[in-house]
Scaffold this motif. Structure first.
Motif, PDB file in Angstrom:
ATOM      1  N   ASN A  17      -7.050   5.549  -2.448  1.00  0.00           N
ATOM      2  CA  ASN A  17      -7.173   4.690  -3.636  1.00  0.00           C
ATOM      3  C   ASN A  17      -8.328   3.724  -3.396  1.00  0.00           C
ATOM      4  OD1 ASN A  17      -4.414   5.411  -5.039  1.00  0.00           O
ATOM      5  ND2 ASN A  17      -3.898   4.936  -2.925  1.00  0.00           N
ATOM      6  N   GLU A  18      -9.544   4.217  -3.575  1.00  0.00           N
ATOM      7  CA  GLU A  18     -10.727   3.450  -3.187  1.00  0.00           C
ATOM      8  C   GLU A  18     -10.889   2.153  -3.969  1.00  0.00           C
ATOM      9  OE1 GLU A  18     -14.007   5.670  -6.067  1.00  0.00           O
ATOM     10  OE2 GLU A  18     -14.148   5.859  -3.900  1.00  0.00           O
ATOM     11  N   SER A  19     -10.262   2.063  -5.152  1.00  0.00           N
ATOM     12  CA  SER A  19     -10.385   0.826  -5.926  1.00  0.00           C
ATOM     13  C   SER A  19      -9.614  -0.327  -5.302  1.00  0.00           C
ATOM     14  CB  SER A  19      -9.912   1.047  -7.371  1.00  0.00           C
ATOM     15  OG  SER A  19      -8.604   1.565  -7.408  1.00  0.00           O
TER      16      SER A  19
ATOM     17  N   ARG B 134       0.721   4.837 -10.521  1.00  0.00           N
ATOM     18  CA  ARG B 134      -0.023   4.351  -9.353  1.00  0.00           C
ATOM     19  C   ARG B 134      -1.158   3.419  -9.773  1.00  0.00           C
ATOM     20  NH1 ARG B 134      -0.698   8.968  -6.866  1.00  0.00           N
ATOM     21  NH2 ARG B 134      -2.874   9.382  -7.341  1.00  0.00           N
ATOM     22  N   LYS B 135      -1.861   3.786 -10.824  1.00  0.00           N
ATOM     23  CA  LYS B 135      -2.943   2.934 -11.315  1.00  0.00           C
ATOM     24  C   LYS B 135      -2.411   1.611 -11.853  1.00  0.00           C
ATOM     25  CE  LYS B 135      -6.282   6.555 -12.475  1.00  0.00           C
ATOM     26  NZ  LYS B 135      -7.049   7.210 -13.566  1.00  0.00           N
TER      27      LYS B 135
ATOM     28  N   ASN C 265      -3.411  -1.995 -10.366  1.00  0.00           N
ATOM     29  CA  ASN C 265      -3.961  -3.056 -11.216  1.00  0.00           C
ATOM     30  C   ASN C 265      -3.100  -4.318 -11.157  1.00  0.00           C
ATOM     31  OD1 ASN C 265      -6.084  -1.428 -12.057  1.00  0.00           O
ATOM     32  ND2 ASN C 265      -4.984  -0.659 -13.834  1.00  0.00           N
ATOM     33  N   GLN C 266      -1.792  -4.120 -11.088  1.00  0.00           N
ATOM     34  CA  GLN C 266      -0.884  -5.270 -11.005  1.00  0.00           C
ATOM     35  C   GLN C 266      -1.105  -6.038  -9.707  1.00  0.00           C
ATOM     36  OE1 GLN C 266       3.276  -4.258 -11.264  1.00  0.00           O
ATOM     37  NE2 GLN C 266       3.911  -6.204 -10.393  1.00  0.00           N
TER      38      GLN C 266
ATOM     39  N   LEU D 167       0.828  -1.212   0.000  1.00  0.00           N
ATOM     40  CA  LEU D 167       0.000   0.000   0.000  1.00  0.00           C
ATOM     41  C   LEU D 167       0.856   1.254   0.000  1.00  0.00           C
ATOM     42  CD1 LEU D 167      -2.823  -1.006   2.525  1.00  0.00           C
ATOM     43  CD2 LEU D 167      -2.872  -1.082   0.032  1.00  0.00           C
ATOM     44  N   GLU D 168       1.966   1.229   0.716  1.00  0.00           N
ATOM     45  CA  GLU D 168       2.870   2.376   0.734  1.00  0.00           C
ATOM     46  C   GLU D 168       3.482   2.609  -0.638  1.00  0.00           C
ATOM     47  OE1 GLU D 168       5.721   1.656   3.770  1.00  0.00           O
ATOM     48  OE2 GLU D 168       4.356   2.136   5.421  1.00  0.00           O
ATOM     49  N   LEU D 169       3.887   1.530  -1.308  1.00  0.00           N
ATOM     50  CA  LEU D 169       4.464   1.657  -2.645  1.00  0.00           C
ATOM     51  C   LEU D 169       3.468   2.284  -3.618  1.00  0.00           C
ATOM     52  CD1 LEU D 169       6.355  -1.753  -3.049  1.00  0.00           C
ATOM     53  CD2 LEU D 169       7.373   0.512  -2.777  1.00  0.00           C
TER      54      LEU D 169
END
Length: 253
Positions: free
Chosen positions: A234-236, A197-198, A202-203, A185-187
């Motif tokens: 990052n709600e997703s 970030r997206k 996704n990864q 999460l920090e990364l």
């Protein structure tokens, strides 16, 4: 603006500026016959030489500056690509370690119905906590309707507080696994590039399963402040597990 556009623009400007002195000369002296005097040709040479020497000096400097600009921009892109690949590798390493720990995890949790703590495998735990969550969801809907009997609209509770309530009731813990998730999460959250970030998000979702991660994300949200910030930003990250009742507060509603 890409490199090709920059180069075409530069060449176009150069070509126009190179023709301007000739065009001006022709407009001013074009009606005169070609001179046979040495002095006239000498003056013409001085005119051309003076103007084009300055132009070529300017464009030589401009070419060097353009080359440096393109080189710096290319190097920045390469550095960003290397950083992105490094982050991608770290995500894979942390996610693989996390998956391995969850594969070997014995789930110890509390049964509110029986008042006993049980130990079981992941499949049994996921089935139980999903049913428990759905029960809490239905209770929330029922309580709302009891308090608002005249409201005929469908009530859709927010899944986040219901999920956290379910985590709290079952007293499930992820003590040895939460460190890996926090690092991931920090990364993701500290990366300033939105596109990167997206991609990292996704990864991470591609190499983990939402049925197990949904509950772990809720646990992280409830117990780790830095994780709470990452999930909120990052709600997703909070993708509802299969079989959970939902309407607002997470993805796939």
């Amino acid at each position: 603006m890409n490199y090709r556009t920059i180069l075409i623009t530069f060449i176009t400007i150069l070509s126009v500026l190179l023709f301007i002195p000739i065009v001006i000369f022709c407009l001013v002296f074009g009606n005169l016959p070609i001179s046979h005097q040495t002095q006239d040709w000498s003056n013409f040479g001085s005119y051309i030489g003076g103007i084009y020497s300055a132009l070529f000096g300017f464009f030589s400097t401009a070419t060097v500056c353009l080359t440096l600009f393109i080189t710096i921009r290319y190097n920045k892109e390469q550095i960003e690509q290397i950083k992105k690949q490094h982050l991608s590798n770290l995500i894979n390493i942390y996610a693989e370690t996390l998956n391995n720990k969850l594969d070997q995890k014995t789930y110890e949790y509390f049964h509110p119905e029986s008042g006993h703590t049980v130990k079981t495998n992941e499949a049994t735990f996921l089935t139980y906590i999903t049913n428990r969550y759905n029960l809490n969801y239905d209770i929330e809907v029922s309580n709302y309707k009891s308090k608002h009997p005249n409201d005929k609209r469908a009530y859709h509770p927010n899944v986040l507080p219901i999920g956290i309530l379910t985590i709290d009731e079952t007293k499930i813990k992820y003590n040895s696994e939460i460190g890996n998730l926090t690092k991931i999460l920090e990364l993701i959250n500290t990366n300033e590039n939105l596109s990167t970030r997206k991609e990292l998000l996704n990864q991470f979702q591609a190499v983990t399963h939402r049925n197990r991660m949904f509950w772990m994300m809720l646990y992280a949200y409830a117990t780790v402040p830095s994780a709470r910030e990452s999930i909120a930003f990052n709600e997703s990250l909070l993708i509802a597990a299969e079989g959970t009742k939902r309407s607002t507060g997470c993805i796939n509603d």
